[in-house]
Design an enzyme around this catalytic site. Sequence first.
Site, PDB file in Angstrom:
ATOM      1  N   HIS A  71       0.838  -1.205   0.000  1.00  0.00           N
ATOM      2  CA  HIS A  71       0.000   0.000   0.000  1.00  0.00           C
ATOM      3  C   HIS A  71       0.867   1.247   0.000  1.00  0.00           C
ATOM      4  O   HIS A  71       1.553   1.553   0.968  1.00  0.00           O
ATOM      5  CB  HIS A  71      -0.924   0.024   1.214  1.00  0.00           C
ATOM      6  CG  HIS A  71      -1.940   1.128   1.166  1.00  0.00           C
ATOM      7  ND1 HIS A  71      -2.975   1.145   0.257  1.00  0.00           N
ATOM      8  CD2 HIS A  71      -2.070   2.263   1.892  1.00  0.00           C
ATOM      9  CE1 HIS A  71      -3.713   2.230   0.437  1.00  0.00           C
ATOM     10  NE2 HIS A  71      -3.178   2.928   1.419  1.00  0.00           N
ATOM     11  N   HIS A  73       1.038   5.501  -1.477  1.00  0.00           N
ATOM     12  CA  HIS A  73       0.618   6.701  -2.196  1.00  0.00           C
ATOM     13  C   HIS A  73       1.910   7.472  -2.485  1.00  0.00           C
ATOM     14  O   HIS A  73       2.443   8.153  -1.608  1.00  0.00           O
ATOM     15  CB  HIS A  73      -0.316   7.564  -1.354  1.00  0.00           C
ATOM     16  CG  HIS A  73      -1.556   6.870  -0.882  1.00  0.00           C
ATOM     17  ND1 HIS A  73      -2.562   6.482  -1.730  1.00  0.00           N
ATOM     18  CD2 HIS A  73      -1.960   6.492   0.362  1.00  0.00           C
ATOM     19  CE1 HIS A  73      -3.538   5.912  -1.033  1.00  0.00           C
ATOM     20  NE2 HIS A  73      -3.186   5.898   0.233  1.00  0.00           N
ATOM     21  N   HIS A 224     -11.775   3.718  -3.004  1.00  0.00           N
ATOM     22  CA  HIS A 224     -11.021   4.544  -2.062  1.00  0.00           C
ATOM     23  C   HIS A 224     -11.472   4.277  -0.634  1.00  0.00           C
ATOM     24  O   HIS A 224     -10.660   4.047   0.269  1.00  0.00           O
ATOM     25  CB  HIS A 224     -11.166   6.032  -2.379  1.00  0.00           C
ATOM     26  CG  HIS A 224     -10.415   6.893  -1.404  1.00  0.00           C
ATOM     27  ND1 HIS A 224     -10.961   7.308  -0.205  1.00  0.00           N
ATOM     28  CD2 HIS A 224      -9.145   7.377  -1.431  1.00  0.00           C
ATOM     29  CE1 HIS A 224     -10.066   8.012   0.465  1.00  0.00           C
ATOM     30  NE2 HIS A 224      -8.950   8.063  -0.248  1.00  0.00           N
ATOM     31  N   ARG A 227     -16.533   6.161   2.252  1.00  0.00           N
ATOM     32  CA  ARG A 227     -16.805   7.604   2.236  1.00  0.00           C
ATOM     33  C   ARG A 227     -16.849   8.141   0.813  1.00  0.00           C
ATOM     34  O   ARG A 227     -17.556   9.095   0.516  1.00  0.00           O
ATOM     35  CB  ARG A 227     -15.719   8.381   2.996  1.00  0.00           C
ATOM     36  CG  ARG A 227     -15.504   7.991   4.424  1.00  0.00           C
ATOM     37  CD  ARG A 227     -14.618   8.997   5.155  1.00  0.00           C
ATOM     38  NE  ARG A 227     -13.431   9.387   4.409  1.00  0.00           N
ATOM     39  CZ  ARG A 227     -12.264   8.751   4.450  1.00  0.00           C
ATOM     40  NH1 ARG A 227     -12.138   7.656   5.183  1.00  0.00           N
ATOM     41  NH2 ARG A 227     -11.224   9.190   3.764  1.00  0.00           N
ATOM     42  N   HIS A 251      -9.534   1.222   1.407  1.00  0.00           N
ATOM     43  CA  HIS A 251      -9.318   1.744   2.755  1.00  0.00           C
ATOM     44  C   HIS A 251     -10.537   1.366   3.603  1.00  0.00           C
ATOM     45  O   HIS A 251     -11.672   1.656   3.219  1.00  0.00           O
ATOM     46  CB  HIS A 251      -9.208   3.275   2.741  1.00  0.00           C
ATOM     47  CG  HIS A 251      -7.982   3.809   2.084  1.00  0.00           C
ATOM     48  ND1 HIS A 251      -8.019   4.799   1.130  1.00  0.00           N
ATOM     49  CD2 HIS A 251      -6.677   3.514   2.250  1.00  0.00           C
ATOM     50  CE1 HIS A 251      -6.796   5.101   0.737  1.00  0.00           C
ATOM     51  NE2 HIS A 251      -5.953   4.323   1.402  1.00  0.00           N
ATOM     52  N   HIS A 288      -5.685  -0.884   6.485  1.00  0.00           N
ATOM     53  CA  HIS A 288      -5.788  -0.326   7.828  1.00  0.00           C
ATOM     54  C   HIS A 288      -6.661  -1.210   8.721  1.00  0.00           C
ATOM     55  O   HIS A 288      -6.170  -1.820   9.649  1.00  0.00           O
ATOM     56  CB  HIS A 288      -6.294   1.120   7.841  1.00  0.00           C
ATOM     57  CG  HIS A 288      -5.452   2.055   7.054  1.00  0.00           C
ATOM     58  ND1 HIS A 288      -4.101   2.218   7.293  1.00  0.00           N
ATOM     59  CD2 HIS A 288      -5.754   2.870   6.003  1.00  0.00           C
ATOM     60  CE1 HIS A 288      -3.606   3.096   6.439  1.00  0.00           C
ATOM     61  NE2 HIS A 288      -4.591   3.505   5.643  1.00  0.00           N
ATOM     62  N   ASP A 339       2.258   3.270   2.883  1.00  0.00           N
ATOM     63  CA  ASP A 339       1.158   4.220   2.844  1.00  0.00           C
ATOM     64  C   ASP A 339       1.627   5.657   2.609  1.00  0.00           C
ATOM     65  O   ASP A 339       1.952   6.047   1.498  1.00  0.00           O
ATOM     66  CB  ASP A 339       0.333   4.102   4.122  1.00  0.00           C
ATOM     67  CG  ASP A 339      -0.996   4.850   4.044  1.00  0.00           C
ATOM     68  OD1 ASP A 339      -1.309   5.420   2.978  1.00  0.00           O
ATOM     69  OD2 ASP A 339      -1.742   4.860   5.034  1.00  0.00           O
TER      70      ASP A 339
END
Length: 471
Positions: A71, A73, A224, A227, A251, A288, A339
């Site tokens: 994971h 970014h 994603h 949310r 996530h 997570h 991350d």
Amino acid sequence: MTTAATQNRNTQGADKQRWHAEAAYVAGMVETDVLIETDGDRITAVTPGAKAPTDAVRLPGLTLPGLANAHSHAFHRALRGRTQVGEGTFWTWREQMYEAVAGLNPDTYFELAVGVFAEMALAGITSVGEFHYAHHDRGGAQYSDPNAMGHALIRAARTAGIRITLLDTCYLTGGLHATVNRTALNSTQKRFSDGDAEKWAARVDSLRAAYASESDVIIGAAIHSVRAVPKEQLGTVAAAAAKHDAPLHVHLSEQRAENDACLARYRLTPAQLLESSGALGPKTTAVHATHLSQADIEVLGDSETCVCMCPTTERDLADGVGTARTLFEAGSPISLGSDSQAVIDLFEEARAMELDERLRTERRGHWPSTDLIDAATAAGQESLGWSSAGRLHSGELADFTTVGLDSIRLTGTALDVAAESVIYAATAADVRHVVVGGQVIVRDGIHRLVDEPARRLGAAISALYRRNARV
């Protein structure tokens, strides 16, 4: 899409080669005097207790299967240090993260990602799962090639010599509200959105087609979060991933606020909502999974959904400590990720799972070192779709990482506790050699494909913030 980088890799990794490891992690054990034979990008034989042939490349230290960063970014690397001033929460950190997006375009993202992926290679990482959602230009305008940013990330990974699973991410709404079905995107989030899941899937199909014949790239999918993707769109993303047998990442329950909003809106926890949408299973990785009920743990375990823990980010953002061992015992494989790039060091991620659990329980010895090594190697590779990587075994991809045992941190290590010593004391700086697909990427701690990676990464970060100031 054949490039000079892949041609170079295929050429350099095409010959038979022999490697002699002082010690190596083979089938769950540390073996000594291990002869590893390769042909092209595959291992053809692994023989413990073998004398070193005169033509073998010597690998002093402990050789592990290639590490998998499940994971990442990449652009978050530009935030390192900048978010450590003052107080705040995950949500205030997110505003600083959004500011970094402003300077991204295909050119700046490529330069930044080359440096980030080179840093990963130097840390022993041979495969990265890039959770990619910065798809479009400012205001959400598409580039002339709607996948320009994805192509830039793939090109950067190839330049740095590591495998990439591009987890192209669906991101549609600005948040989750108890009574509002679709919260408006803010100005930054518009760059992440394709409008709806069908349009997202069509764009990803085009990206996947461009790499259909390539062996060093996997195009995966990601939600994603609950949310950012409404309930009625979750199934479309899950079905698009399943259609291509692609990895699907999401996530999950990183923040208590996400759980509360999901319960208020749908009367389901995020894990239950994903289950009801067909988004869980062995091809799915939940990232997570910090704030779970026992029922959530059982949902994930019973479906054999992988869980990716990112302890350095979870503690940096004050997320909390997830119940990784409980999830593992319930049936969820555990992988690891860097991350937010607070640090890029999978040894630190691995030991943090044990050490954080010790703080939570006031008890030692939750994770055998072999389980932690597997989380950093085989389980991570599997979660990214590289099912033939992560083990030193005939037929597997010739990806391996050698950790020197002669640094000030590891000197005096006895080979019978080499696994424990590396997990609990090594850092990324102890990585000496990295081989990907039979090609030497790092030799004696020096990246062989990227000149002066630290200077290049520093220049890319500075250029990004200069551009931020202009936009």
